[in-house]
Design a protein around this motif. Structure first.
Motif, PDB file in Angstrom:
ATOM      1  N   VAL A  31      49.843   3.172  85.210  1.00 60.06           N
ATOM      2  CA  VAL A  31      50.866   4.179  85.472  1.00 60.06           C
ATOM      3  C   VAL A  31      51.730   4.367  84.236  1.00 60.06           C
ATOM      4  N   PHE A  32      52.066   5.603  83.952  1.00 55.98           N
ATOM      5  CA  PHE A  32      52.919   5.924  82.809  1.00 55.98           C
ATOM      6  C   PHE A  32      54.131   6.688  83.310  1.00 55.98           C
ATOM      7  N   LEU A  33      55.296   6.068  83.167  1.00 56.40           N
ATOM      8  CA  LEU A  33      56.513   6.735  83.626  1.00 56.40           C
ATOM      9  C   LEU A  33      57.161   7.485  82.474  1.00 56.40           C
ATOM     10  N   ALA A  34      57.630   8.680  82.764  1.00 63.09           N
ATOM     11  CA  ALA A  34      58.325   9.483  81.758  1.00 63.09           C
ATOM     12  C   ALA A  34      59.785   9.652  82.153  1.00 63.09           C
ATOM     13  N   ASP A  35      60.653   9.685  81.174  1.00 61.10           N
ATOM     14  CA  ASP A  35      62.097   9.868  81.350  1.00 61.10           C
ATOM     15  C   ASP A  35      62.771   8.712  82.068  1.00 61.10           C
ATOM     16  N   GLN A  36      62.057   7.612  82.218  1.00 60.51           N
ATOM     17  CA  GLN A  36      62.621   6.483  82.946  1.00 60.51           C
ATOM     18  C   GLN A  36      63.829   5.890  82.225  1.00 60.51           C
ATOM     19  N   VAL A  37      63.703   5.699  80.923  1.00 59.43           N
ATOM     20  CA  VAL A  37      64.775   5.073  80.152  1.00 59.43           C
ATOM     21  C   VAL A  37      66.012   5.969  80.127  1.00 59.43           C
ATOM     22  N   LEU A  38      65.725   7.263  79.988  1.00 58.16           N
ATOM     23  CA  LEU A  38      66.802   8.241  79.986  1.00 58.16           C
ATOM     24  C   LEU A  38      67.601   8.169  81.288  1.00 58.16           C
ATOM     25  N   ILE A  39      66.904   8.075  82.405  1.00 59.89           N
ATOM     26  CA  ILE A  39      67.583   8.054  83.701  1.00 59.89           C
ATOM     27  C   ILE A  39      68.261   6.705  83.940  1.00 59.89           C
ATOM     28  N   ASP A  40      67.661   5.636  83.422  1.00 52.89           N
ATOM     29  CA  ASP A  40      68.327   4.334  83.508  1.00 52.89           C
ATOM     30  C   ASP A  40      69.656   4.352  82.755  1.00 52.89           C
ATOM     31  N   THR A  41      69.694   5.105  81.668  1.00 50.43           N
ATOM     32  CA  THR A  41      70.921   5.209  80.883  1.00 50.43           C
ATOM     33  C   THR A  41      72.015   5.903  81.673  1.00 50.43           C
ATOM     34  N   ASP A  42      71.637   6.960  82.373  1.00 52.18           N
ATOM     35  CA  ASP A  42      72.607   7.696  83.170  1.00 52.18           C
ATOM     36  C   ASP A  42      71.930   8.273  84.410  1.00 52.18           C
ATOM     37  N   PRO A  43      71.960   7.530  85.521  1.00 51.37           N
ATOM     38  CA  PRO A  43      71.253   7.965  86.739  1.00 51.37           C
ATOM     39  C   PRO A  43      71.709   9.336  87.241  1.00 51.37           C
ATOM     40  N   LEU A  44      72.920   9.741  86.863  1.00 50.25           N
ATOM     41  CA  LEU A  44      73.421  11.023  87.368  1.00 50.25           C
ATOM     42  C   LEU A  44      72.665  12.216  86.801  1.00 50.25           C
ATOM     43  N   ILE A  45      71.990  12.048  85.684  1.00 52.42           N
ATOM     44  CA  ILE A  45      71.276  13.199  85.131  1.00 52.42           C
ATOM     45  C   ILE A  45      69.893  13.346  85.746  1.00 52.42           C
ATOM     46  N   SER A  46      69.519  12.396  86.606  1.00 54.99           N
ATOM     47  CA  SER A  46      68.183  12.433  87.186  1.00 54.99           C
ATOM     48  C   SER A  46      67.857  13.782  87.812  1.00 54.99           C
ATOM     49  N   GLN A  47      68.807  14.276  88.631  1.00 55.59           N
ATOM     50  CA  GLN A  47      68.593  15.577  89.287  1.00 55.59           C
ATOM     51  C   GLN A  47      68.389  16.683  88.266  1.00 55.59           C
ATOM     52  N   ALA A  48      69.186  16.625  87.206  1.00 55.60           N
ATOM     53  CA  ALA A  48      69.176  17.715  86.242  1.00 55.60           C
ATOM     54  C   ALA A  48      67.867  17.790  85.470  1.00 55.60           C
ATOM     55  N   ILE A  49      67.262  16.647  85.180  1.00 58.17           N
ATOM     56  CA  ILE A  49      66.038  16.696  84.383  1.00 58.17           C
ATOM     57  C   ILE A  49      64.788  16.481  85.219  1.00 58.17           C
ATOM     58  N   GLY A  50      64.960  16.440  86.537  1.00 56.12           N
ATOM     59  CA  GLY A  50      63.782  16.418  87.410  1.00 56.12           C
ATOM     60  C   GLY A  50      63.275  15.034  87.762  1.00 56.12           C
ATOM     61  N   GLY A  51      64.066  14.009  87.503  1.00 54.90           N
ATOM     62  CA  GLY A  51      63.704  12.672  87.951  1.00 54.90           C
ATOM     63  C   GLY A  51      62.741  11.961  87.020  1.00 54.90           C
ATOM     64  N   VAL A  52      62.363  10.748  87.440  1.00 55.50           N
ATOM     65  CA  VAL A  52      61.388   9.968  86.702  1.00 55.50           C
ATOM     66  C   VAL A  52      60.003  10.499  87.068  1.00 55.50           C
ATOM     67  N   LYS A  53      59.238  10.915  86.060  1.00 54.11           N
ATOM     68  CA  LYS A  53      57.905  11.444  86.325  1.00 54.11           C
ATOM     69  C   LYS A  53      56.887  10.324  86.285  1.00 54.11           C
ATOM     70  N   MET A  54      56.064  10.295  87.298  1.00 55.27           N
ATOM     71  CA  MET A  54      55.007   9.297  87.344  1.00 55.27           C
ATOM     72  C   MET A  54      53.682   9.964  86.992  1.00 55.27           C
ATOM     73  N   ASN A  55      53.084   9.486  85.904  1.00 55.28           N
ATOM     74  CA  ASN A  55      51.818  10.061  85.458  1.00 55.28           C
ATOM     75  C   ASN A  55      50.714   9.020  85.511  1.00 55.28           C
ATOM     76  N   VAL A  56      49.513   9.476  85.796  1.00 56.34           N
ATOM     77  CA  VAL A  56      48.344   8.600  85.734  1.00 56.34           C
ATOM     78  C   VAL A  56      47.249   9.329  84.956  1.00 56.34           C
ATOM     79  N   ARG A  57      46.216   8.587  84.598  1.00 60.31           N
ATOM     80  CA  ARG A  57      45.084   9.235  83.947  1.00 60.31           C
ATOM     81  C   ARG A  57      44.453  10.222  84.931  1.00 60.31           C
ATOM     82  N   THR A  58      43.981  11.321  84.394  1.00 57.47           N
ATOM     83  CA  THR A  58      43.387  12.353  85.249  1.00 57.47           C
ATOM     84  C   THR A  58      42.264  11.770  86.118  1.00 57.47           C
ATOM     85  N   CYS A  59      41.515  10.841  85.554  1.00 61.16           N
ATOM     86  CA  CYS A  59      40.398  10.284  86.323  1.00 61.16           C
ATOM     87  C   CYS A  59      40.871   9.384  87.470  1.00 61.16           C
ATOM     88  N   ASP A  60      42.135   8.929  87.420  1.00 62.05           N
ATOM     89  CA  ASP A  60      42.673   8.075  88.498  1.00 62.05           C
ATOM     90  C   ASP A  60      43.424   8.873  89.553  1.00 62.05           C
TER      91      ASP A  60
END
Ligand SMILES: [Zn+2]
Length: 135
Positions: A31-60
């Motif tokens: 699993v590859f999380l995107a924007d996780q560190v950013l949201i950990d820095t300031d959880p209030l911006i989560s809504q504004a930037i669309g949350g922590v994105k969870m990505n996986v390989r296309t084949c998975d």
């Protein structure tokens, strides 16, 4: 061969994403999380930037979505226990935030921009079985 990734879910808090990530990894899915560190820095911006994105390989993707379906549909409390509807004891409880409507989103945005605490920002739960709403 170039690897491609696909987004399978977004989470408001990285703690939530971490729980699901752990489950997927236990199923052998990387699993590859995107924007996780950013949201950990300031959880209030989560809504504004669309949350922590969870990505996986296309084949998975198909496998990951099957795992998500198993665990994701229903809400967990902070200890990871399933939430139970207070009126019918159903586990079919979903979280929704009232930030989704425009007025609260604007209120959220203003409070975010002015660094004050959001007034309209709260969680509610919704029971799919008996349509009960509770906090
Ligand atoms: Zn219920």
């Amino acid at each position: 061969m170039k690897e491609t990734f696909v987004n399978i879910a977004c989470y408001q808090y990285s703690s939530e994403a971490q729980i699901v990530k752990g489950k997927l990894q236990s199923e052998g899915i990387e699993v590859f999380l995107a924007d996780q560190v950013l949201i950990d820095t300031d959880p209030l911006i989560s809504q504004a930037i669309g949350g922590v994105k969870m990505n996986v390989r296309t084949c998975d993707r198909a496998r990951a979505l099957a795992v998500l379906n198993e665990i994701e549909n229903y809400s967990l409390d902070n200890e990871g226990k399933r939430l139970i509807c207070p009126s019918c004891n159903s586990i079919h409880v979903k979280v929704y935030t009232n930030v989704k409507d425009l007025r609260s989103f604007l209120a959220f945005l203003i409070s975010f921009l002015t660094f004050s605490l959001p007034i309209h920002y709260k969680y509610d739960y919704y029971c799919e079985s008996c349509k009960n709403k509770f906090s």
